[in-house]
Design a protein around this motif. Structure first.
Motif, PDB file in Angstrom:
ATOM      1  N   ALA A   1       1.165  -5.574  -5.937  1.00  0.00           N
ATOM      2  CA  ALA A   1       0.398  -4.481  -5.343  1.00  0.00           C
ATOM      3  C   ALA A   1       0.823  -4.235  -3.902  1.00  0.00           C
ATOM      4  O   ALA A   1       0.956  -3.084  -3.456  1.00  0.00           O
ATOM      5  CB  ALA A   1      -1.102  -4.797  -5.395  1.00  0.00           C
ATOM      6  N   ARG A   2       1.061  -5.330  -3.177  1.00  0.00           N
ATOM      7  CA  ARG A   2       1.462  -5.213  -1.778  1.00  0.00           C
ATOM      8  C   ARG A   2       2.806  -4.484  -1.655  1.00  0.00           C
ATOM      9  O   ARG A   2       2.984  -3.584  -0.831  1.00  0.00           O
ATOM     10  CB  ARG A   2       1.538  -6.609  -1.164  1.00  0.00           C
ATOM     11  CG  ARG A   2       1.752  -6.629   0.334  1.00  0.00           C
ATOM     12  CD  ARG A   2       1.315  -7.932   0.968  1.00  0.00           C
ATOM     13  NE  ARG A   2       1.859  -9.097   0.292  1.00  0.00           N
ATOM     14  CZ  ARG A   2       1.130 -10.014  -0.348  1.00  0.00           C
ATOM     15  NH1 ARG A   2      -0.180  -9.884  -0.415  1.00  0.00           N
ATOM     16  NH2 ARG A   2       1.691 -11.058  -0.926  1.00  0.00           N
ATOM     17  N   MET A   3       3.776  -4.881  -2.482  1.00  0.00           N
ATOM     18  CA  MET A   3       5.100  -4.263  -2.425  1.00  0.00           C
ATOM     19  C   MET A   3       5.052  -2.797  -2.884  1.00  0.00           C
ATOM     20  O   MET A   3       5.760  -1.944  -2.347  1.00  0.00           O
ATOM     21  CB  MET A   3       6.086  -5.052  -3.291  1.00  0.00           C
ATOM     22  CG  MET A   3       6.443  -6.424  -2.755  1.00  0.00           C
ATOM     23  SD  MET A   3       7.179  -6.392  -1.082  1.00  0.00           S
ATOM     24  CE  MET A   3       5.774  -6.946  -0.094  1.00  0.00           C
ATOM     25  N   ALA A   4       4.201  -2.511  -3.866  1.00  0.00           N
ATOM     26  CA  ALA A   4       4.070  -1.132  -4.339  1.00  0.00           C
ATOM     27  C   ALA A   4       3.502  -0.241  -3.232  1.00  0.00           C
ATOM     28  O   ALA A   4       3.969   0.886  -3.014  1.00  0.00           O
ATOM     29  CB  ALA A   4       3.173  -1.080  -5.578  1.00  0.00           C
ATOM     30  N   LEU A   5       2.509  -0.743  -2.516  1.00  0.00           N
ATOM     31  CA  LEU A   5       1.922   0.022  -1.412  1.00  0.00           C
ATOM     32  C   LEU A   5       2.941   0.240  -0.294  1.00  0.00           C
ATOM     33  O   LEU A   5       2.992   1.310   0.317  1.00  0.00           O
ATOM     34  CB  LEU A   5       0.689  -0.707  -0.859  1.00  0.00           C
ATOM     35  CG  LEU A   5      -0.535  -0.764  -1.787  1.00  0.00           C
ATOM     36  CD1 LEU A   5      -1.607  -1.675  -1.210  1.00  0.00           C
ATOM     37  CD2 LEU A   5      -1.105   0.635  -2.028  1.00  0.00           C
ATOM     38  N   LYS A   6       3.759  -0.781  -0.052  1.00  0.00           N
ATOM     39  CA  LYS A   6       4.794  -0.655   0.975  1.00  0.00           C
ATOM     40  C   LYS A   6       5.832   0.380   0.560  1.00  0.00           C
ATOM     41  O   LYS A   6       6.242   1.227   1.370  1.00  0.00           O
ATOM     42  CB  LYS A   6       5.461  -2.008   1.223  1.00  0.00           C
ATOM     43  CG  LYS A   6       6.536  -1.967   2.300  1.00  0.00           C
ATOM     44  CD  LYS A   6       7.209  -3.310   2.462  1.00  0.00           C
ATOM     45  CE  LYS A   6       8.351  -3.222   3.476  1.00  0.00           C
ATOM     46  NZ  LYS A   6       9.089  -4.484   3.614  1.00  0.00           N
ATOM     47  N   ASP A   7       6.265   0.334  -0.715  1.00  0.00           N
ATOM     48  CA  ASP A   7       7.264   1.281  -1.208  1.00  0.00           C
ATOM     49  C   ASP A   7       6.759   2.718  -1.161  1.00  0.00           C
ATOM     50  O   ASP A   7       7.547   3.656  -0.999  1.00  0.00           O
ATOM     51  CB  ASP A   7       7.673   0.931  -2.642  1.00  0.00           C
ATOM     52  CG  ASP A   7       8.475  -0.374  -2.714  1.00  0.00           C
ATOM     53  OD1 ASP A   7       8.983  -0.807  -1.659  1.00  0.00           O
ATOM     54  OD2 ASP A   7       8.569  -0.952  -3.816  1.00  0.00           O
ATOM     55  N   LYS A   8       5.464   2.891  -1.313  1.00  0.00           N
ATOM     56  CA  LYS A   8       4.871   4.230  -1.267  1.00  0.00           C
ATOM     57  C   LYS A   8       4.618   4.695   0.168  1.00  0.00           C
ATOM     58  O   LYS A   8       4.120   5.798   0.401  1.00  0.00           O
ATOM     59  CB  LYS A   8       3.555   4.251  -2.057  1.00  0.00           C
ATOM     60  CG  LYS A   8       3.712   4.005  -3.559  1.00  0.00           C
ATOM     61  CD  LYS A   8       2.351   3.865  -4.232  1.00  0.00           C
ATOM     62  CE  LYS A   8       2.471   3.343  -5.663  1.00  0.00           C
ATOM     63  NZ  LYS A   8       3.035   4.317  -6.586  1.00  0.00           N
ATOM     64  N   GLY A   9       4.959   3.853   1.149  1.00  0.00           N
ATOM     65  CA  GLY A   9       4.810   4.226   2.556  1.00  0.00           C
ATOM     66  C   GLY A   9       3.384   4.171   3.071  1.00  0.00           C
ATOM     67  O   GLY A   9       3.058   4.775   4.096  1.00  0.00           O
TER      68      GLY A   9
END
Length: 372
Positions: A351-359
């Protein structure tokens, strides 16, 4: 006998300059460090208490760091800033407070720096002269003698600028050093050592002090480490000594994000793209090109669109948003996620990496915060 109030007030008005004169003479003869009393402080509410060159970005006497990985257009961006500052133009919507002169210390590829500045001015439609000087070659900021040489260079450039009637720039308000790594390495220093970085920042402060009036704004161009999310390469002394740190990220569209500021909010500052500018042809007829900042207005995310989030991502985002500007470490964020029903550690990471990838979120020096 009671002395009338107006007589007392007038006596105080007469005595005040005498007292101040005596106090100033005493301070001038003092052997200790200079100091300022509370009642002598500038009122921060008064307009102009903090003098800006570009509002909210470049302030007189401060130091900013502009860091990013290779290909992040950091040098192109600061060349664009040099032209904006020297021409008195607003920069990405941030207000210019009027033109000032610029000295760009190009510790590597001075010829490329000159081409970028020339192409940027041309793209902006500037045909006259600009108060910009490019200084080629290595500068060793770890040696005390370098301070005097940098100060002399800036003052000599100012003389040239002040004598030139074809532009409005006067005193040097922006000094750019490209790159910070070369400032440290010139004297055999190591970016990983806080003491070596500290020596450079001490020299920078001495330059400002000797130039007087708080000195120009010093902009440092630096690199992120192998793990871009952990900020500047080398010792984290870099983070502590800069008044403003801006990290550049993104592929096609680059986003400049404030990751540290002494008196401004953190978060996205602006977004931009690069464009290839042709400057003519070489002796073989091949085009001479340079990459500069595009004049096209862009945003990191198309207006009116919102990224789709899974349930876990929404929960994780809400928890981080509730933490406020102070943010959360990964461990603290994980613990809150567990309390809210996301128990698997792998789910936290995904979830953390997905939020980061989405900016939507960012990490700096081990602390996570929301963007915006």
């Amino acid at each position: 006998m009671t002395v009338p109030e107006h007589v007392v007030e007038r006596a105080w008005q007469i005595a005040q300059p005498i007292l101040n004169s005596g106090r100033n003479q005493r301070r001038a003869k003092a052997k200790g460090f200079a100091f300022k009393l509370f009642h002598e402080f500038d009122n921060p509410a008064e307009e102009g208490s903090k003098a800006h060159i570009i509002k909210k970005i470049f302030a007189w006497g401060e130091t900013s760091a502009w860091i990013g990985p290779p290909g992040s257009l950091k040098s192109s961006l600061l060349a664009d800033a040099a032209v904006a500052v020297a021409s008195g133009s607003d920069w990405f919507g941030y207000k210019s407070k009027g033109p000032v002169s610029v000295v760009y210390f190009a510790l590597e590829r001075a010829d490329l720096v000159e081409r970028r500045i020339w192409a940027t001015a041309s793209r902006r439609g500037i045909t006259g002269r600009l108060p910009i000087a490019v200084v080629p070659g290595i500068v060793d900021m770890t040696k005390p003698g370098s301070v005097e040489k940098i100060v002399a260079t800036i003052r000599e450039a100012e003389v040239e600028f002040l004598e030139d009637e074809e532009h409005e720039g006067d005193y040097v308000g922006l000094a750019i050093f490209d790159t910070f790594a070369k400032l440290v390495a010139a004297g055999g220093g190591d970016e990983d050592k806080a003491s070596h970085q500290g020596a450079v920042f001490t020299s920078i402060q001495r330059v400002k002090d000797q130039l007087g009036g708080g000195g120009p704004h010093v902009a440092l161009i630096g690199h992120t480490g192998k793990d871009e999310s952990r900020g500047a390469r080398g010792s984290n002394a870099f983070l502590g000594d800069a008044d403003l740190m801006v990290t550049l990220s993104g592929e096609g569209v680059k986003t400049a994000t404030v990751t540290k500021a002494n008196d401004a909010p953190e978060g996205p500052l602006f977004s931009f793209k690069g464009e290839v500018c042709e400057l003519g042809a070489d002796e073989d007829g091949d085009p001479i090109t340079v990459n500069i900042v595009s004049s096209e207005e862009v945003s990191a995310m198309p207006t009116g669109t919102e990224p789709k989030l899974s349930t876990n991502q929404r929960v994780m985002y809400r928890l981080l948003a509730e933490a406020g500007p102070s943010g959360l470490s990964a461990e603290a964020w994980n613990e809150l996620a567990k309390e809210n029903g996301i128990t698997a550690k792998q789910r936290h990471y995904e979830a953390r990496m997905a939020l980061k990838d989405k900016g939507l979120v960012r990490e700096y020096a081990g602390v996570w915060r929301i963007n915006g």
